[in-house]
Design a protein around this motif. Structure first.
Motif, PDB file in Angstrom:
ATOM      1  N   VAL A  23       0.840  -1.190   0.000  1.00 19.84           N
ATOM      2  CA  VAL A  23       0.000   0.000   0.000  1.00 19.84           C
ATOM      3  C   VAL A  23       0.879   1.245   0.000  1.00 19.84           C
ATOM      4  O   VAL A  23       1.840   1.353   0.768  1.00 19.84           O
ATOM      5  CB  VAL A  23      -0.921  -0.007   1.235  1.00 19.84           C
ATOM      6  CG1 VAL A  23      -1.756   1.260   1.276  1.00 19.84           C
ATOM      7  CG2 VAL A  23      -1.807  -1.240   1.204  1.00 19.84           C
ATOM      8  N   ASP A  24       0.553   2.180  -0.853  1.00 22.75           N
ATOM      9  CA  ASP A  24       1.278   3.446  -0.940  1.00 22.75           C
ATOM     10  C   ASP A  24       0.731   4.382   0.136  1.00 22.75           C
ATOM     11  O   ASP A  24      -0.421   4.818   0.070  1.00 22.75           O
ATOM     12  CB  ASP A  24       1.087   4.050  -2.330  1.00 22.75           C
ATOM     13  CG  ASP A  24       1.975   5.265  -2.543  1.00 22.75           C
ATOM     14  OD1 ASP A  24       2.339   5.916  -1.540  1.00 22.75           O
ATOM     15  OD2 ASP A  24       2.289   5.556  -3.701  1.00 22.75           O
ATOM     16  N   ALA A  25       1.553   4.677   1.155  1.00 23.50           N
ATOM     17  CA  ALA A  25       1.112   5.528   2.262  1.00 23.50           C
ATOM     18  C   ALA A  25       0.693   6.908   1.759  1.00 23.50           C
ATOM     19  O   ALA A  25      -0.264   7.506   2.264  1.00 23.50           O
ATOM     20  CB  ALA A  25       2.226   5.657   3.298  1.00 23.50           C
ATOM     21  N   THR A  26       1.394   7.415   0.748  1.00 21.72           N
ATOM     22  CA  THR A  26       1.044   8.733   0.221  1.00 21.72           C
ATOM     23  C   THR A  26      -0.338   8.704  -0.422  1.00 21.72           C
ATOM     24  O   THR A  26      -1.145   9.627  -0.248  1.00 21.72           O
ATOM     25  CB  THR A  26       2.091   9.175  -0.825  1.00 21.72           C
ATOM     26  OG1 THR A  26       3.386   9.188  -0.212  1.00 21.72           O
ATOM     27  CG2 THR A  26       1.763  10.555  -1.361  1.00 21.72           C
ATOM     28  N   ALA A  27      -0.631   7.608  -1.147  1.00 28.65           N
ATOM     29  CA  ALA A  27      -1.940   7.488  -1.790  1.00 28.65           C
ATOM     30  C   ALA A  27      -3.045   7.390  -0.746  1.00 28.65           C
ATOM     31  O   ALA A  27      -4.135   7.961  -0.908  1.00 28.65           O
ATOM     32  CB  ALA A  27      -1.953   6.275  -2.708  1.00 28.65           C
ATOM     33  N   VAL A  28      -2.784   6.649   0.353  1.00 34.33           N
ATOM     34  CA  VAL A  28      -3.783   6.529   1.422  1.00 34.33           C
ATOM     35  C   VAL A  28      -4.033   7.885   2.049  1.00 34.33           C
ATOM     36  O   VAL A  28      -5.187   8.289   2.281  1.00 34.33           O
ATOM     37  CB  VAL A  28      -3.321   5.518   2.479  1.00 34.33           C
ATOM     38  CG1 VAL A  28      -4.267   5.535   3.682  1.00 34.33           C
ATOM     39  CG2 VAL A  28      -3.222   4.119   1.889  1.00 34.33           C
ATOM     40  N   ALA A  29      -2.948   8.613   2.320  1.00 35.80           N
ATOM     41  CA  ALA A  29      -3.101   9.934   2.926  1.00 35.80           C
ATOM     42  C   ALA A  29      -3.882  10.871   2.010  1.00 35.80           C
ATOM     43  O   ALA A  29      -4.750  11.632   2.469  1.00 35.80           O
ATOM     44  CB  ALA A  29      -1.716  10.516   3.239  1.00 35.80           C
ATOM     45  N   GLU A  30      -3.599  10.809   0.719  1.00 36.75           N
ATOM     46  CA  GLU A  30      -4.310  11.667  -0.230  1.00 36.75           C
ATOM     47  C   GLU A  30      -5.792  11.279  -0.301  1.00 36.75           C
ATOM     48  O   GLU A  30      -6.676  12.144  -0.392  1.00 36.75           O
ATOM     49  CB  GLU A  30      -3.660  11.545  -1.616  1.00 36.75           C
ATOM     50  CG  GLU A  30      -4.308  12.413  -2.690  1.00 36.75           C
ATOM     51  CD  GLU A  30      -4.259  13.894  -2.356  1.00 36.75           C
ATOM     52  OE1 GLU A  30      -5.169  14.630  -2.819  1.00 36.75           O
ATOM     53  OE2 GLU A  30      -3.319  14.321  -1.635  1.00 36.75           O
ATOM     54  N   PHE A  31      -6.058   9.973  -0.253  1.00 40.39           N
ATOM     55  CA  PHE A  31      -7.448   9.521  -0.280  1.00 40.39           C
ATOM     56  C   PHE A  31      -8.220  10.046   0.926  1.00 40.39           C
ATOM     57  O   PHE A  31      -9.360  10.531   0.799  1.00 40.39           O
ATOM     58  CB  PHE A  31      -7.496   7.993  -0.307  1.00 40.39           C
ATOM     59  CG  PHE A  31      -8.876   7.424  -0.157  1.00 40.39           C
ATOM     60  CD1 PHE A  31      -9.741   7.344  -1.243  1.00 40.39           C
ATOM     61  CD2 PHE A  31      -9.322   6.984   1.090  1.00 40.39           C
ATOM     62  CE1 PHE A  31     -11.025   6.825  -1.097  1.00 40.39           C
ATOM     63  CE2 PHE A  31     -10.604   6.481   1.238  1.00 40.39           C
ATOM     64  CZ  PHE A  31     -11.450   6.396   0.142  1.00 40.39           C
ATOM     65  N   LEU A  32      -7.621   9.947   2.118  1.00 41.80           N
ATOM     66  CA  LEU A  32      -8.303  10.423   3.332  1.00 41.80           C
ATOM     67  C   LEU A  32      -8.472  11.942   3.306  1.00 41.80           C
ATOM     68  O   LEU A  32      -9.461  12.471   3.830  1.00 41.80           O
ATOM     69  CB  LEU A  32      -7.514   9.992   4.575  1.00 41.80           C
ATOM     70  CG  LEU A  32      -7.476   8.490   4.849  1.00 41.80           C
ATOM     71  CD1 LEU A  32      -6.585   8.184   6.044  1.00 41.80           C
ATOM     72  CD2 LEU A  32      -8.874   7.942   5.079  1.00 41.80           C
ATOM     73  N   ARG A  33      -7.496  12.618   2.703  1.00 37.62           N
ATOM     74  CA  ARG A  33      -7.603  14.072   2.614  1.00 37.62           C
ATOM     75  C   ARG A  33      -8.767  14.472   1.710  1.00 37.62           C
ATOM     76  O   ARG A  33      -9.475  15.450   1.969  1.00 37.62           O
ATOM     77  CB  ARG A  33      -6.288  14.650   2.077  1.00 37.62           C
ATOM     78  CG  ARG A  33      -6.213  16.178   2.125  1.00 37.62           C
ATOM     79  CD  ARG A  33      -4.851  16.685   1.667  1.00 37.62           C
ATOM     80  NE  ARG A  33      -3.796  16.270   2.595  1.00 37.62           N
ATOM     81  CZ  ARG A  33      -2.865  15.351   2.315  1.00 37.62           C
ATOM     82  NH1 ARG A  33      -2.881  14.725   1.131  1.00 37.62           N
ATOM     83  NH2 ARG A  33      -1.941  15.036   3.187  1.00 37.62           N
ATOM     84  N   ARG A  34      -8.986  13.707   0.637  1.00 34.49           N
ATOM     85  CA  ARG A  34     -10.074  14.005  -0.285  1.00 34.49           C
ATOM     86  C   ARG A  34     -11.423  13.470   0.199  1.00 34.49           C
ATOM     87  O   ARG A  34     -12.467  13.834  -0.318  1.00 34.49           O
ATOM     88  CB  ARG A  34      -9.753  13.429  -1.670  1.00 34.49           C
ATOM     89  CG  ARG A  34      -8.646  14.181  -2.406  1.00 34.49           C
ATOM     90  CD  ARG A  34      -8.443  13.686  -3.837  1.00 34.49           C
ATOM     91  NE  ARG A  34      -7.729  12.420  -3.887  1.00 34.49           N
ATOM     92  CZ  ARG A  34      -8.284  11.235  -4.095  1.00 34.49           C
ATOM     93  NH1 ARG A  34      -9.593  11.149  -4.276  1.00 34.49           N
ATOM     94  NH2 ARG A  34      -7.553  10.127  -4.136  1.00 34.49           N
ATOM     95  N   ASN A  35     -11.371  12.565   1.221  1.00 34.84           N
ATOM     96  CA  ASN A  35     -12.605  11.989   1.761  1.00 34.84           C
ATOM     97  C   ASN A  35     -12.614  12.132   3.278  1.00 34.84           C
ATOM     98  O   ASN A  35     -12.463  11.131   4.018  1.00 34.84           O
ATOM     99  CB  ASN A  35     -12.723  10.510   1.364  1.00 34.84           C
ATOM    100  CG  ASN A  35     -12.796  10.316  -0.133  1.00 34.84           C
ATOM    101  OD1 ASN A  35     -13.869  10.336  -0.727  1.00 34.84           O
ATOM    102  ND2 ASN A  35     -11.628  10.120  -0.764  1.00 34.84           N
ATOM    103  N   PRO A  36     -12.780  13.331   3.785  1.00 34.55           N
ATOM    104  CA  PRO A  36     -12.681  13.569   5.231  1.00 34.55           C
ATOM    105  C   PRO A  36     -13.779  12.860   6.025  1.00 34.55           C
ATOM    106  O   PRO A  36     -13.649  12.706   7.243  1.00 34.55           O
ATOM    107  CB  PRO A  36     -12.796  15.090   5.347  1.00 34.55           C
ATOM    108  CG  PRO A  36     -13.529  15.513   4.103  1.00 34.55           C
ATOM    109  CD  PRO A  36     -13.078  14.584   3.045  1.00 34.55           C
TER     110      PRO A  36
END
Length: 231
Positions: free
Chosen positions: A9-22
């Protein structure tokens, strides 16, 4: 066929996903209880981390307890259904021999109980079932019947021999016993297991007592021999 390897899992992608889906965790609160978010506090464990750890432990304990309660509920449902079928069969019995056979076969096969003892007390034995003299019964197992309610645990050797027969006595590690006592009919219904821990003193005897109560009310209508009341 082996499952294909999953890419890390790409940690950056997960962080970006959570940022776009608060609002991602709305309706998924159980995920928060599983997350481990360190709280910077130097070498010491912070109060927040300790509280979160305790909450996770408590959540895990509650889940285990809920699972145990669900298992007990399912077991009770199965026991209730088996008891219901046995009682209905007994109500259709037309004679004592048939009723005794239904109880013994039902407990052995439907309830998977290896040792069953059904004994009636009286001076004049009926052709069906096992009958013993009332005084002999009281002298041998009077202590088991004195409390007036079903009991279970590890019984003494002479009690096991009386309830299940001398041949089966060495095979039984624990047993549960319920008295039959209603309007002149007296007796005992006992079930046994080779496992000394199976019928513990804390084990519920609700269904055994219920079956015994039904028998105590039904068997006098089917018995041909007069029974002597217990003195």
């Amino acid at each position: 066929m082996s499952e294909p390897l999953q890419e890390p899992v790409d940690a950056t992608a997960v962080a970006e996903f959570l940022r776009r889906n608060p609002r991602f965790f709305q309706g998924r609160e159980e995920l928060l209880a599983e997350m481990q978010v360190p709280h910077p506090s130097g070498a010491a464990v912070s109060l927040v981390e300790r509280q979160l750890g305790l909450l996770r432990e408590r959540n895990h304990e509650l889940r285990e307890r809920l699972g145990q309660l669900m298992d007990v509920a399912r077991d009770n449902d199965r026991l209730f259904e088996k008891t219901r079928r046995l009682v209905l069969d007994l109500l259709d019995a037309t004679n004592l021999e048939e009723a005794v056979g239904l109880v013994e076969d039902g407990l052995r096969h439907e309830f998977q109980i290896p040792f069953v003892g059904l004994i009636l007390f009286g001076e004049n034995a009926s052709p069906a079932g096992r009958w013993v003299d009332t005084e002999d019964a009281l002298q041998t197992i009077g202590g088991l019947l004195a409390c007036g309610k079903p009991m279970c645990g590890v019984l003494r050797s002479h009690e096991l021999g009386f309830l299940f027969g001398e041949e089966r006595r060495p095979q039984i590690g624990s047993a549960a016993v319920a008295a039959l006592d209603h309007q002149g009919l007296h007796g005992v219904l006992a079930v046994g297991s080779p496992d000394p821990q199976h019928y513990k003193s804390s084990l519920g005897t609700l269904f055994l007592g219920y079956i015994a109560d039904v028998l105590a009310r039904l068997l006098p209508r089917l018995a041909n021999s007069p029974l002597r009341p217990v003195r």
